[in-house]
Structure formats: structure tokens, C-alpha cells
Write a protein that holds these residues in place. Sequence first.
Motif, PDB file in Angstrom:
ATOM      1  N   THR A  21      -2.222   8.886 -11.059  1.00 47.78           N
ATOM      2  CA  THR A  21      -3.188   7.885 -10.621  1.00 47.78           C
ATOM      3  C   THR A  21      -4.363   7.874 -11.595  1.00 47.78           C
ATOM      4  O   THR A  21      -4.831   8.922 -12.019  1.00 47.78           O
ATOM      5  CB  THR A  21      -3.729   8.209  -9.222  1.00 47.78           C
ATOM      6  OG1 THR A  21      -2.635   8.449  -8.347  1.00 47.78           O
ATOM      7  CG2 THR A  21      -4.551   7.060  -8.678  1.00 47.78           C
ATOM      8  N   ASN A  80       6.937   6.480  -4.629  1.00 45.08           N
ATOM      9  CA  ASN A  80       6.191   6.233  -3.398  1.00 45.08           C
ATOM     10  C   ASN A  80       4.706   6.290  -3.714  1.00 45.08           C
ATOM     11  O   ASN A  80       4.194   7.327  -4.137  1.00 45.08           O
ATOM     12  CB  ASN A  80       6.562   7.279  -2.343  1.00 45.08           C
ATOM     13  CG  ASN A  80       6.010   6.939  -0.968  1.00 45.08           C
ATOM     14  OD1 ASN A  80       4.945   6.361  -0.848  1.00 45.08           O
ATOM     15  ND2 ASN A  80       6.751   7.312   0.065  1.00 45.08           N
ATOM     16  N   THR A  81       4.007   5.190  -3.503  1.00 49.14           N
ATOM     17  CA  THR A  81       2.588   5.134  -3.842  1.00 49.14           C
ATOM     18  C   THR A  81       1.712   5.859  -2.828  1.00 49.14           C
ATOM     19  O   THR A  81       0.511   6.041  -3.058  1.00 49.14           O
ATOM     20  CB  THR A  81       2.113   3.674  -3.952  1.00 49.14           C
ATOM     21  OG1 THR A  81       2.356   3.011  -2.695  1.00 49.14           O
ATOM     22  CG2 THR A  81       2.856   2.951  -5.060  1.00 49.14           C
ATOM     23  N   ASN A  82       2.288   6.285  -1.718  1.00 46.39           N
ATOM     24  CA  ASN A  82       1.508   6.916  -0.652  1.00 46.39           C
ATOM     25  C   ASN A  82       1.743   8.411  -0.511  1.00 46.39           C
ATOM     26  O   ASN A  82       1.133   9.057   0.343  1.00 46.39           O
ATOM     27  CB  ASN A  82       1.801   6.237   0.686  1.00 46.39           C
ATOM     28  CG  ASN A  82       1.377   4.786   0.693  1.00 46.39           C
ATOM     29  OD1 ASN A  82       0.281   4.448   0.257  1.00 46.39           O
ATOM     30  ND2 ASN A  82       2.265   3.918   1.164  1.00 46.39           N
ATOM     31  N   SER A  83       2.648   8.955  -1.327  1.00 45.60           N
ATOM     32  CA  SER A  83       2.924  10.389  -1.178  1.00 45.60           C
ATOM     33  C   SER A  83       3.373  10.983  -2.506  1.00 45.60           C
ATOM     34  O   SER A  83       3.776  10.274  -3.428  1.00 45.60           O
ATOM     35  CB  SER A  83       4.002  10.618  -0.113  1.00 45.60           C
ATOM     36  OG  SER A  83       5.234  10.045  -0.518  1.00 45.60           O
ATOM     37  N   HIS A 116       5.214  -0.176  -7.814  1.00 46.75           N
ATOM     38  CA  HIS A 116       5.912   0.998  -7.278  1.00 46.75           C
ATOM     39  C   HIS A 116       7.204   1.324  -8.026  1.00 46.75           C
ATOM     40  O   HIS A 116       8.034   2.061  -7.517  1.00 46.75           O
ATOM     41  CB  HIS A 116       6.215   0.815  -5.783  1.00 46.75           C
ATOM     42  CG  HIS A 116       6.996  -0.437  -5.477  1.00 46.75           C
ATOM     43  ND1 HIS A 116       8.353  -0.549  -5.677  1.00 46.75           N
ATOM     44  CD2 HIS A 116       6.571  -1.629  -5.003  1.00 46.75           C
ATOM     45  CE1 HIS A 116       8.742  -1.754  -5.335  1.00 46.75           C
ATOM     46  NE2 HIS A 116       7.699  -2.434  -4.925  1.00 46.75           N
ATOM     47  N   LYS A 136      -4.232  10.295  -6.242  1.00 44.17           N
ATOM     48  CA  LYS A 136      -3.167  11.013  -5.542  1.00 44.17           C
ATOM     49  C   LYS A 136      -2.649  12.206  -6.344  1.00 44.17           C
ATOM     50  O   LYS A 136      -1.746  12.899  -5.917  1.00 44.17           O
ATOM     51  CB  LYS A 136      -1.996  10.065  -5.255  1.00 44.17           C
ATOM     52  CG  LYS A 136      -2.376   8.739  -4.598  1.00 44.17           C
ATOM     53  CD  LYS A 136      -1.154   7.868  -4.404  1.00 44.17           C
ATOM     54  CE  LYS A 136      -1.515   6.493  -3.877  1.00 44.17           C
ATOM     55  NZ  LYS A 136      -2.152   5.647  -4.901  1.00 44.17           N
TER      56      LYS A 136
END
Length: 348
Positions: A252, A323-326, A306, A261
Motif C-alpha cells: 500500500t 484481496n484489498t481488505n486483508s 484488485h 495495509k
Amino acid sequence: MELLENIIYISFNQDGSIFCIGTENGFSIYNSYPLKLLCKRDLVGGIGIVEMLNHCNILGLVGGGNNPKFDRNRLIIWDDSQCKEIAEIIVTYNIQNIKLKKEKIFIIGEIEISVFTFGNNYQKIDSINTCQNKNGIFGISLDPNINIICFPSIEIGKINIKNYDNNEKYKTTEIKAHQSEIVSLVMNYNGALVASASKQGTIIRIYQTKDSALIQELRRGTKSSEIYSLVFDFKSQYIACSSNKGTIHIFTVKNEQNLVKNQKSILGTITSFLGIQSDYLNSEWSFSQYRLDYKGKHIINFCNEHSIIVLTLNGNYYLAEFNTNSVGECTTSLKFNFLQMEFENEGE
């Protein structure tokens, strides 16, 4: 069984939507996603560099391979709608890299960069001296209306930033980025950021071009490696790098709107609390990785917010999602040898 062509060169256009390959017999152009062969040109000679100007039919070609189509000191401006050469620029050195903008052409040699106008008789407007640059290391803003470039300084480990849009004509600033030779440079879309990696291949540093401020230090790994590719995504949310280790790392990029992240060592948090400084333990590590089944040379680019595309010199195309969230590994959603598409198209 018909043999696949020998790829000499691969490049994406400015927004990554198209890629071009140079081969011992000419060049081909593909749509990046969905993957599609757009054209194939047999020039009866090798093309060592092929660069597209945005999405248009204008290309820059330089000879290469075992039987070069053109001399290595000639840049050919090619109009693919007419399938012919429309201009040429001859320099006094072998060309290692080229970049095309709508108003300027940048030709990179081993110790010199030449800048020409695009059109208007292709007049030379600038000449820049660099350190030994046999791989043609060079970065440029991808926005067609912004003309900021970066290149290795004469002094090892330093980056020069040159702004051709500045009121102070061709103003140059310098950044002390690394202790050893710089082997990779890339700018984000608007030229506000520059990222670099050195011969060690363990650390990536990101600087602001306006004031040379270091905003982030990212750790690819602990062992030396050869960096193959370094790229920002279109919105400068992420940066990815690949190397001869066969793993692509995605980080990131720190900014006001972006939640970082990237991973950090637990030991780094403890040592910081205790007042102990450790570059290794306090480094930011990638939040996502993609492990290739291939360690040869390749280039990468972001496909969307992504996913990434990987292109290898043996013709493999990988589309991998993260995965952009994890934190975690990328997953392969497509693997295909794009050279095979030529055989499919030949029968149509």
C-alpha cells in the motif's frame, strides 16, 4: 509442432491496457484485459524495443536480436495504420530505452539521454548525462499533459528529477536515494511520486518529487535480488515489485486517503516502544504476494484495483487477484501462453 517465437522485448502502454512484444521477426500488439491479439507485423528482422504512444497507432521501434531490422542507434517512428515508417531519429549511441509522449520523445543510452520534440522535424531540445546506464533505467509521468522524468544521476545512488513543465526551464533536482547503483525507477501517473530500488534489491523507497521528501520505505526481502519490474497502480494506492526470486510483492502507498495495509514486525513495535531503532524490524512488508512458477525475466502491471498482470519472456500471461481488505496470497484467475493466440488467429 510449430515453435513459438523468441521474445526480445515486452512493454505496456501508458495505462497498461495494451502490451507490445518485439521478436526476432517483428512485433505484435495485444489487449491486456481481456487478453486478445490485436495485430502481428512480420518485418523480417528483430525488434529489440517497441513502445506505443498511449492508445494510438504510433509506435517507436528499435532493432534488436540476432538479425536486427534497424540499426541500434536509429529510432523508427512507425504508423501502424499505414504499416510503414514515417520518421526516424538517429543518435550517436546504441539505444537502451525509449519513452514517447504526445509532445516529446526521450531516447535513453548508456551514459546519455536525448530529448526531441514529437513532430516539428523532431528537433533535439535537450541532452542529459547520466551514470553508466546499460539497462536504460528511466521513469516518466504517464499523464500525457505532464512532462516530469527521473533518471540515475552521474553520482551512484542518486536520482535526478527533471520537470519540463516548470517555469524555470528544465529545472533539475536531486535525491540521495541509495548507497549502491539504482537498477529500477518508476513514477506514479502524475509524477508526484518516484519509487526506486538499488542493486541490493531489498528496499524500495518512495519520494515526493516536489520536495524530495522520503515518504515510505518498503522491504521486499532480506536477501539481495535482481529487481525486474516496479510499478504504481493508476490511482497510486498500491505499488508492486518483482524480482528473480519469483515472488511479486504488493504494498500500500501511504497517502491521506489510503489506509496502509502493509505488514510490520511485532518485534519492530516492541523495539520502537523501547526506543531501539532497527531499520529491518521497523520496515514495512508487503501485504500481498504472488508466487510465480517461473523465475525468468518478466514485467508486471496492475489490471484494476484488485488484480495484476504478469508477462514473461517465454510468453506466459498471468492474471492474479489480491484481496484489498486483508493480508495474504494472490490467487491465479488466468494463466495462458499469449504466443499461442497467433496460431489460433492464423487459421481464421
